[in-house]
Design an enzyme around this catalytic site. Structure first.
Site, short mmCIF file in Angstrom:
data_model
loop_
_atom_site.label_atom_id
_atom_site.label_comp_id
_atom_site.label_asym_id
_atom_site.label_seq_id
_atom_site.Cartn_x
_atom_site.Cartn_y
_atom_site.Cartn_z
N GLU A 193 0.84 -1.09 0.05
CA GLU A 193 -0.08 -0.05 -0.05
C GLU A 193 0.77 1.14 -0.04
O GLU A 193 1.86 1.32 0.78
CB GLU A 193 -0.69 -0.10 1.40
N GLY A 240 3.22 2.42 10.50
CA GLY A 240 3.02 1.87 11.73
C GLY A 240 2.77 0.33 11.63
O GLY A 240 3.21 -0.80 12.24
N ALA A 241 1.73 -0.05 10.88
CA ALA A 241 1.50 -1.34 10.29
C ALA A 241 0.53 -1.48 9.35
O ALA A 241 0.28 -0.43 8.57
CB ALA A 241 0.53 -2.08 11.65
N HIS A 275 -6.66 -1.55 15.05
CA HIS A 275 -6.82 -1.00 14.10
C HIS A 275 -6.77 -2.03 12.68
O HIS A 275 -7.74 -1.97 11.70
CB HIS A 275 -6.22 0.34 13.78
N GLU A 276 -5.46 -2.74 12.62
CA GLU A 276 -5.56 -3.31 11.53
C GLU A 276 -6.13 -4.54 11.26
O GLU A 276 -6.54 -5.02 10.59
CB GLU A 276 -3.91 -3.62 11.62
N HIS A 317 -9.64 -3.53 10.01
CA HIS A 317 -9.53 -3.37 8.65
C HIS A 317 -9.96 -4.63 7.97
O HIS A 317 -10.36 -4.51 6.72
CB HIS A 317 -8.21 -3.08 8.13
#
Length: 886
Positions: free
Chosen positions: A128, A268-269, A304-305, A308
């Site tokens: 990404e 961050g990730a 957060h990840e 997603h």
């Protein structure tokens, strides 16, 4: 690198892809002298363009050595295809076909950390936004969703772990000491979610049973020396999975969920489907090496990840202009999760502090852009606080306007309607509108208008009628290149306090929200009248920071103190304290500039006295008290005026800190001793809060020379069993006048932790943030330190980034040395890692706000970058926007 002006991409020019890739089979041969990538793509013409006739197949590729190309297993003849710069064009293709390419890439030389690269002895990827084109030829855009099957072949001894997206479906051994693993993801995904990891890794395993009874295998992979530091990440993951089921009804879909920690990572990730790749700083945590803030950061980013998987993976964005579709929504989700895990009020304070310091500054500068941008040169430059944090505020406003129940119905419809699709921000809002029956047409303006609105508020008391009227006017910023802005729908949560400090009933007739305490303000001007009042109320406006606006309301110091003591809304208690402190800080800055010594104002002194008294009450939230005692940051103070003098702000703030330390010396010592515990470290909200308040007290005590405070600080550094207290003591020493004690502690810290990269990052950042004289010389020496690695983003951020963004008094030195330093390193880094270089450049872009002398030097530093002639798209875009005429 580019010498000519790069091309600008516009949202208005969006066109659906000419071809869709239904299935991708990848075969990787990982070799030291280059990696061979074989890609077989099952392609069909997009039926949306059927009437237009056949178009050539155009694939993206950067830095690829094309070895073979065939169509439907027949080698393509020369002339039927060609490579044009960063595109592979196949001139004539049937309606359906399979295209196979064999290419060679060199991850060992890839310093951009995009595509396939090496991190230490490990192979990993970051695709990404547009990194997949550095791996193989592909239609590299998010609206092309494909089922991926990936086989990885590598030396078994050096790379025993081979990972990719989905479920592992086959594996085997080869006679030459190599082995292979095949992974398959049955859910179509865009190529930006592709991931590959190969290395000598260990892992911690656990399981999670979903609401429907499926058992999911959980694994977190790290290098061997870090395996003992992932328990918190695993616990955070399991809590996030349960929370997402409970709050959003979202169940995980694959048989396995994996996380890998890598040391070299631009972000961050990354939420790659089934295989999240993390910067090690965002997954590793134990009490000896990670602060409470780091534990909370790990918890939030893990969530957060994971979130997603639905808000970004199962439903993804149609084009990169829609980035906030997945990021704004998911930030809102992770903020809500973290609020549920601890103190919701303190979480909101911390999130808003970051928003108002960083995103409001972005909104007010040359890099201002809407939540859904209209154009870009390099999409990596739009991974911004506007897209993420302001995007989350937009979703939060929708939640406020609709209420939890209707918002949940809307998100359920969104996921059901668009599962497996690439969609837009409008599609998200439309689902909420359809499910709730609420007209959100005017609300959509938040997605297309840049800038931070200013809400001017005034109150009118009518004692004869017993009414109080709130007059509102919204002022919308004029952004260059943006059409005249239209009034925004602003949900304004409100409370009215009576003389006894209690909330009064709200009788207005125009209130909405679940608690009937929200005014929907959607015009340029409006008035709202509250009836049935016996005395003039004290208004508490924008409770919980219900909209990302600047609120202008002229409370007297006495009323601000009243709100600090009585407001039932914790956020507005803190906000009142910040406003009262701001007035004292502005006065202190003027007095210090004139050579005087500031004094505490009566109302601030009384308010601080009450807060310090509350520290002895075990029923009080210590984290909240810590925020109430903390002065506004220098960065936030700089945002309050038209022209910024960072040196004057720094000296004024330091003088007021010393004034508070002197006035409340005995109270601070008493609170410190009461809070200093001997119990073993625990990561609980209560213990985190206690440590937070303890360190605030220590910071004040160390703000002026005091042998007793020095003794406490050295004792805390030497004997604390956790990095929260050790790190705070070290920072206090480094910022103090006790340079010998600071040097001793720094030497001890490095000797103890020099073999741990993340701890060395902390050691670097504490020194880079030191505001004492000689800062730039110290920073230059840090860059020459044997432990500094110019290719590692964490190291760059911990030294150059911290100096430019946190050490404002020295970065903005009057001789311009800080600006020249940053410009030189942006240019040097641009040749290695353009993405990190462009982000480091941002502090220079707001040169117009720093007065003529500083502004000219900052502008000159940017001009020197542009004059170099060879710039990446990343750096060129930021620099060019910064100097573009208003």
């Amino acid at each position: 690198m580019r010498e000519n002006r790069p091309t600008t991409v516009h949202l208005k020019d969006y066109r659906a892809p000419d071809y869709l890739v239904e299935r991708v089979e990848l075969h990787f041969e990982l070799l030291d002298a280059g990696t061979t990538v074989t890609a077989r793509l099952d392609v069909r013409r997009n039926p949306l363009h059927a009437a237009e006739g056949a178009a050539p197949l155009v694939l993206d590729g950067v830095g690829l050595e094309l070895l073979e190309i065939s169509l439907d297993d027949e080698e393509l003849e020369a002339g039927s295809w060609q490579v044009e710069e960063e595109r592979l064009v196949v001139h004539s293709v049937p309606e359906r076909f399979s295209l196979e390419t064999v290419s060679r890439v060199h991850p060992e030389n890839n310093t951009s950390l995009e595509g396939l690269y090496r991190s230490g002895s490990m192979y990993c990827t970051q695709c990404e936004a547009q990194g997949f084109r550095k791996i193989t030829w592909f239609v590299d855009r998010p609206d092309v969703l494909s089922a991926f099957r990936t086989t990885i072949v590598a030396d078994r001894e050096r790379y025993p772990v081979l990972l990719s997206n989905g479920n592992d479906v086959a594996s085997g051994e080869l006679e030459d000491g190599r082995h292979w693993v095949t992974w398959e993801n049955p859910f179509p995904m865009p190529c930006y979610l592709f991931a590959l990891v190969a290395g000598n890794l260990e892992h911690v395993a656990d399981t999670f049973r979903t609401a429907s009874g499926r058992e999911v295998a959980l694994r977190i992979y790290t290098e061997a020396e870090n395996i003992g530091r992932v328990d918190h990440a695993m616990d955070s993951l399991q809590r996030a999975m349960r929370w997402d089921e409970d709050v959003y009804g979202r169940e995980y879909d694959l048989d396995i969920f994996m996380i890998v920690a890598v040391n070299d990572f631009n972000m961050g990730a990354m939420e790659n489907k089934g295989l999240n790749i993390f910067n090690s700083s965002c997954v590793l945590a134990d009490p000896q090496t990670a602060t409470d803030a780091a534990f909370q950061r790990v918890e939030g980013i893990i969530a957060h990840e994971y979130f997603h998987n639905w808000s970004g993976n199962r439903v993804t964005c149609r084009d990169w202009f829609q980035l906030s579709l997945k990021e704004g929504f998911t930030v809102f989700r992770d903020q809500s999760f973290s609020a549920d895990m601890g103190s919701a009020t303190v979480k909101r304070i911390d999130d808003v502090s970051f928003l108002r310091t960083v995103q409001f500054a972005e909104d007010a500068g040359p890099l201002a852009h809407p939540v859904r941008p209209d154009s870009y040169i390099e999409i990596s430059n739009f991974y911004t606080t506007t897209v993420y944090e302001k995007g989350a505020e937009v979703v939060r406003m929708l939640h406020t306007l609709l209420g939890a129940e209707r918002f949940r119905a809307g998100t359920d419809l969104y996921f059901e309607r668009h599962d497996g699709q690439a969609v837009t921000c409008d599609d998200f809002v439309q689902a909420l509108e359809d499910a709730s029956g609420v007209d959100l047409a005017r609300f959509r303006r938040w997605y297309r208008q840049a800038g931070t609105p200013v809400v001017h508020a005034g109150g009118r008391w009518d004692p004869e009628q017993g009414t109080w009227t709130l007059d509102l006017r919204q002022e919308l910023p004029r952004i260059p290149g943006q059409d005249a802005p239209e009034p925004l729908v602003i949900p304004l949560r409100i409370g009215l306090l009576g003389p006894d400090g209690n909330d009064l009933p709200l009788d207005c007739g125009q209130l909405s929200g679940e608690n009937h305490d929200v005014l929907e303000f959607g015009e340029t001007e409006a008035s709202f009248t509250f009836r049935g009042l016996d005395a003039e109320p004290v208004p508490s406006l924008l409770r919980g920071f219900s909209a990302p606006v600047r609120l202008e309301y002229s409370h007297t110091p006495a009323r601000l103190r009243f709100l600090i003591q009585h407001d039932s809304d914790g956020f507005n208690r803190w906000e009142a304290a910040q406003r009262l402190m701001q007035r004292s800080l502005e006065r202190a800055t003027r007095i210090v500039a004139e050579g005087g010594e500031p004094r505490l104002g009566r109302h601030l002194e009384t308010a601080l006295e009450a807060v310090l008294r509350d520290t002895t009450d075990p029923r009080q939230d210590h984290a909240m008290l810590a925020r109430l005692l903390t002065l506004p940051s220098e960065a936030w103070l700089g945002e309050q005026g038209e022209t910024v003098d960072p040196v004057a702000i720094h000296h004024g703030r330091e003088a007021l800190v010393a004034c508070i330390a002197r006035r409340f010396r005995s109270e601070l010592f008493a609170s410190y001793h009461l809070l200093r515990g001997n119990l073993p470290w625990r990561f609980t909200p209560e213990e985190c809060a206690r440590r937070s308040l303890l360190n605030v007290c220590l910071g004040y005590l160390m703000a002026r020379p005091d042998p007793q405070a020095l003794s406490l600080c050295r004792e805390q550094y030497a004997n604390a069993d956790n990095m929260t207290e050790v790190g705070a003591a070290l920072r206090a020493l480094v910022q103090s006048e006790y340079t010998d004690a600071a040097d001793q502690a720094l030497e001890d810290f490095h000797a103890r932790w020099r073999h741990d990269p993340l701890m060395v990052d902390q050691w670097f950042s504490i020194q880079a943030a030191c505001t004492r004289p000689g800062a730039l010389d110290r920073v230059e020496r840090l860059l020459e330190h044997p432990d500094f690695d110019y290719r590692n983003p964490n190291k760059l951020r911990s030294v150059i980034g911290v100096f430019a963004n946190q050490n404002l008094v020295n970065f903005h030195a009057e001789d311009g040395s800080g600006y020249r330093f940053l410009a030189a390193h942006v240019l040097r880094l641009d040749a290695l890692n353009p993405q990190v270089a462009s982000r480091l450049l941002v502090p220079l872009t707001r040169w117009r706000r720093y007065g003529a002398a500083r502004g000219e030097q900052m502008r000159g530093a940017i001009d020197s970058i542009l004059a170099s002639g060879k710039l990446s798209k990343d750096v060129y875009e930021i620099a060019a926007k910064a100097v573009k005429p208003d």
